[in-house]
Structure formats: structure tokens, C-alpha cells
Design a protein around this motif. Sequence first.
Motif, PDB file in Angstrom:
ATOM      1  N   PRO A   1       9.069  -0.235   1.220  1.00  0.00           N
ATOM      2  CA  PRO A   1       8.091   0.807   1.553  1.00  0.00           C
ATOM      3  C   PRO A   1       8.809   1.972   2.241  1.00  0.00           C
ATOM      4  O   PRO A   1       9.832   1.757   2.893  1.00  0.00           O
ATOM      5  N   CYS A   2       8.281   3.197   2.074  1.00  0.00           N
ATOM      6  CA  CYS A   2       8.998   4.353   2.641  1.00  0.00           C
ATOM      7  C   CYS A   2       8.857   4.435   4.155  1.00  0.00           C
ATOM      8  O   CYS A   2       9.664   5.060   4.820  1.00  0.00           O
ATOM      9  N   LEU A   3       7.850   3.788   4.725  1.00  0.00           N
ATOM     10  CA  LEU A   3       7.541   3.781   6.158  1.00  0.00           C
ATOM     11  C   LEU A   3       7.127   5.150   6.684  1.00  0.00           C
ATOM     12  O   LEU A   3       6.989   5.356   7.891  1.00  0.00           O
ATOM     13  N   ASP A   4       6.943   6.102   5.768  1.00  0.00           N
ATOM     14  CA  ASP A   4       6.702   7.472   6.206  1.00  0.00           C
ATOM     15  C   ASP A   4       5.449   8.091   5.584  1.00  0.00           C
ATOM     16  O   ASP A   4       4.922   9.068   6.095  1.00  0.00           O
ATOM     17  N   CYS A   5       4.978   7.534   4.461  1.00  0.00           N
ATOM     18  CA  CYS A   5       3.814   8.139   3.804  1.00  0.00           C
ATOM     19  C   CYS A   5       2.554   7.862   4.624  1.00  0.00           C
ATOM     20  O   CYS A   5       2.585   7.116   5.602  1.00  0.00           O
ATOM     21  N   ARG A   6       1.446   8.458   4.197  1.00  0.00           N
ATOM     22  CA  ARG A   6       0.191   8.305   4.937  1.00  0.00           C
ATOM     23  C   ARG A   6      -0.178   6.822   5.062  1.00  0.00           C
ATOM     24  O   ARG A   6      -0.530   6.355   6.141  1.00  0.00           O
ATOM     25  N   ASN A   7      -0.061   6.087   3.955  1.00  0.00           N
ATOM     26  CA  ASN A   7      -0.447   4.683   3.997  1.00  0.00           C
ATOM     27  C   ASN A   7       0.456   3.851   4.910  1.00  0.00           C
ATOM     28  O   ASN A   7      -0.030   3.036   5.691  1.00  0.00           O
ATOM     29  N   CYS A   8       1.757   4.055   4.785  1.00  0.00           N
ATOM     30  CA  CYS A   8       2.670   3.300   5.655  1.00  0.00           C
ATOM     31  C   CYS A   8       2.345   3.561   7.113  1.00  0.00           C
ATOM     32  O   CYS A   8       2.332   2.634   7.934  1.00  0.00           O
ATOM     33  N   ARG A   9       2.067   4.816   7.433  1.00  0.00           N
ATOM     34  CA  ARG A   9       1.787   5.146   8.829  1.00  0.00           C
ATOM     35  C   ARG A   9       0.452   4.578   9.284  1.00  0.00           C
ATOM     36  O   ARG A   9       0.311   4.123  10.412  1.00  0.00           O
TER      37      ARG A   9
ATOM     38  N   PHE B   1       0.796  -1.227   0.000  1.00  0.00           N
ATOM     39  CA  PHE B   1       0.000   0.000   0.000  1.00  0.00           C
ATOM     40  C   PHE B   1       0.827   1.276   0.000  1.00  0.00           C
ATOM     41  O   PHE B   1       0.258   2.366  -0.113  1.00  0.00           O
ATOM     42  N   CYS B   2       2.152   1.198   0.122  1.00  0.00           N
ATOM     43  CA  CYS B   2       2.985   2.412   0.200  1.00  0.00           C
ATOM     44  C   CYS B   2       2.765   3.299  -1.016  1.00  0.00           C
ATOM     45  O   CYS B   2       2.668   2.829  -2.139  1.00  0.00           O
ATOM     46  N   GLU B   3       2.706   4.606  -0.762  1.00  0.00           N
ATOM     47  CA  GLU B   3       2.525   5.565  -1.861  1.00  0.00           C
ATOM     48  C   GLU B   3       3.856   5.896  -2.542  1.00  0.00           C
ATOM     49  O   GLU B   3       3.871   6.363  -3.662  1.00  0.00           O
ATOM     50  N   LYS B   4       4.949   5.722  -1.831  1.00  0.00           N
ATOM     51  CA  LYS B   4       6.252   6.102  -2.402  1.00  0.00           C
ATOM     52  C   LYS B   4       7.313   5.024  -2.192  1.00  0.00           C
ATOM     53  O   LYS B   4       8.333   5.264  -1.534  1.00  0.00           O
ATOM     54  N   PRO B   5       7.061   3.813  -2.712  1.00  0.00           N
ATOM     55  CA  PRO B   5       8.070   2.768  -2.489  1.00  0.00           C
ATOM     56  C   PRO B   5       9.357   3.071  -3.263  1.00  0.00           C
ATOM     57  O   PRO B   5       9.320   3.746  -4.281  1.00  0.00           O
TER      58      PRO B   5
HETATM   59 ZN    ZN Z   1       5.078   4.550   2.265  1.00  0.00          ZN
END
Ligand code: ZN
Length: 333
Positions: free
Chosen positions: A61-69, A52-56
Amino acid sequence: MNWQTLSEHQKKAARVLRHAVRRGELAHAYLLEGPKGTGKRQAAMLLAQTLFCEKPRDGEPCLDCRNCRRVASGNHPDVIWVRLEENAATIKKDQIARLIKEFAYRGVESAQKMFIIEDAEKMTVQAENSLLKFIEEPYPGTHALLITEHMHQLLDTIISRCQVLTFVPLSVEAVARRLIEDNQPPHLARIAAALTQDYEEAVALCRDEWIADARALVLQLVQRLHKSSEPALPLLYEKFSLNFDNQQRTAVGLDMLLFWYRDILSLHVGRPKAVVYSDQLDTLKDQALRLSESRSVQAMSLVLDARKRLDAHVNGLSVWEQLVIRLGGLITA
Ligand SMILES: [Zn+2]
């Protein structure tokens, strides 16, 4: 947790999952099984974040975008966690029925949906049967992850519908490394990892002030045992009786002492990397000069005998007393 870290600890499971994600060939259902503290829950979360990450970036995964959080906080609408409800002993059919109802709709925000069932073996047979029908005929774009420490308590029919990924216990070195990466003091990280290979338990140990005090006392004891100028027994009466005030704490203290003599043995057999008290290397080397390989083995077996006496409910202080007298005899012999 990222894929790099997961690969270091769970090479096989990480490879299978990562490969499937890259090729867009995730199975409908995975069973993540293995002992407590091996990172199954974190791996499930990582997989959800990867989907689901928006910016992999390069598959991470970026672990920082809205989805990751939102995945991390359990608030992503398309990632549903099923776990034991408060004070419940089982996961009930209702919970699975609600889950299936949720999945009847398309993903709220995307074409994909994932559900994660923790402690899956706690499902009632009725719950398992409902789930079984669902994973036999999954909706497109749905992914199921079942997490369990006791795979064989699940119905065979469930197990056979899932791709099983086994999570193996972490090595002492791996636990210690991860604790140090997470900013735990290295001297405590090593002793905590040696005491338990369960990462979360090890974190709790590092945060417990008692462990640092206990470790310092064990170090005082081994120094006194090797010096005739300072008798060791008074230390037991003054400090040990207060700090090692119950059976469990005494057992931890004895384990710490065991690691000390095992460290000396590790130096004798040329395995310095296995040393737990790595900040005490000079003292260890010094004692290794005076305690031969065979006598360090004997010291270890004296500590193990003491552990047995403790398990047989001998009073903690008398266990220490007898052990210290015997070790003293061995060291000065
Ligand atoms: Zn992300």
C-alpha cells in the motif's frame, strides 16, 4: 508498517497474509494472537491498507493516499475497529450487534469490508456467541480480524472458525533495529531493546530522559570499579540514591549493569554482535582483558543475586552497596 518490515519480524504471519491477498483468497476470519508489542495491530492495519489503497505498488500500500490515511486514522467507513469502550472491562454484546448491523449493508465505498476486534478475549460470552453466528455465515466480501494476547480465553468455537496466525516475540536485535529506523538514538535503542522486547514500551523508554541518565551512571560505576584511583561507593551515595529512587528503577539499573558484564562475556565467547553497549567497545575490550571469562560470569551472578535481594524488598541502596563491594572484591582479586 509495510510488508517488508512485517516479514522481517513476523515471517510466517506475513507470508500467509500476503499470499492470500495476492491470490484474492483471504479467509473470512483471522485470529492474530501473540504477546504484547509483536505488531498484531499494525499487521491488521497493513492488511486493511493493502485492501483499500488507491495506488498500491507491487502489493505494497502507498500509505499516502486518502484511503491509506483514513485507515491509519481509523476513519475509513469500510474498516471498523471494535475495542474496549472507555472504562469498560469487557466488549459487550451491544458492540457486536452494532457491528453486525453495519455489515448488513454493502461496503459503503467498495464491495469489501473489514472489521478488527482488539483484545478479542475481552468479549463477553454473549458477545462471542453473537459474533460466532456472524462469522459462521459471513456476508460476501467481509473480513474479520480478531486480535488477542490470550487466545485460550476465547471460546473454542470462535478459535476453530478462524485461521490462527501466531505472532512471536521480537528479538532484541529486531527491536533495536526498528527503534534506530524510527530515529531513536542508537545507544538508547540498544539498551531499551535489551530491557523490553515490547516495541511500544521500548519507544517510551527511549523518550524517557531518566533512562539516558541511568545508563550514564551505570557506565560511571563500571569505570570506577575497574580503577583503583576513584572509589565507587561515593558515587552510590551522591548519585545512585537520587536516580535509582525506587525499586523499579533500581531493578532497571541492575539490569543495565548485568548487560555490561554480559557484554564482556559476549566478547570473550566471540559474539561481538550481541553487545548492548556497542558505543563502549574500547572500554569493554579493555575490561575484558582484565576480567576473565569465568570472572565475568561470576560478576553476572553477583548482579543476579542483587536482583533477588531487591525482589525480597531489601532497600535499594543497601543492595547497591553490597553489590559494589562484592564486585570490587572480584575485580581486584
Ligand atoms: Zn494508498
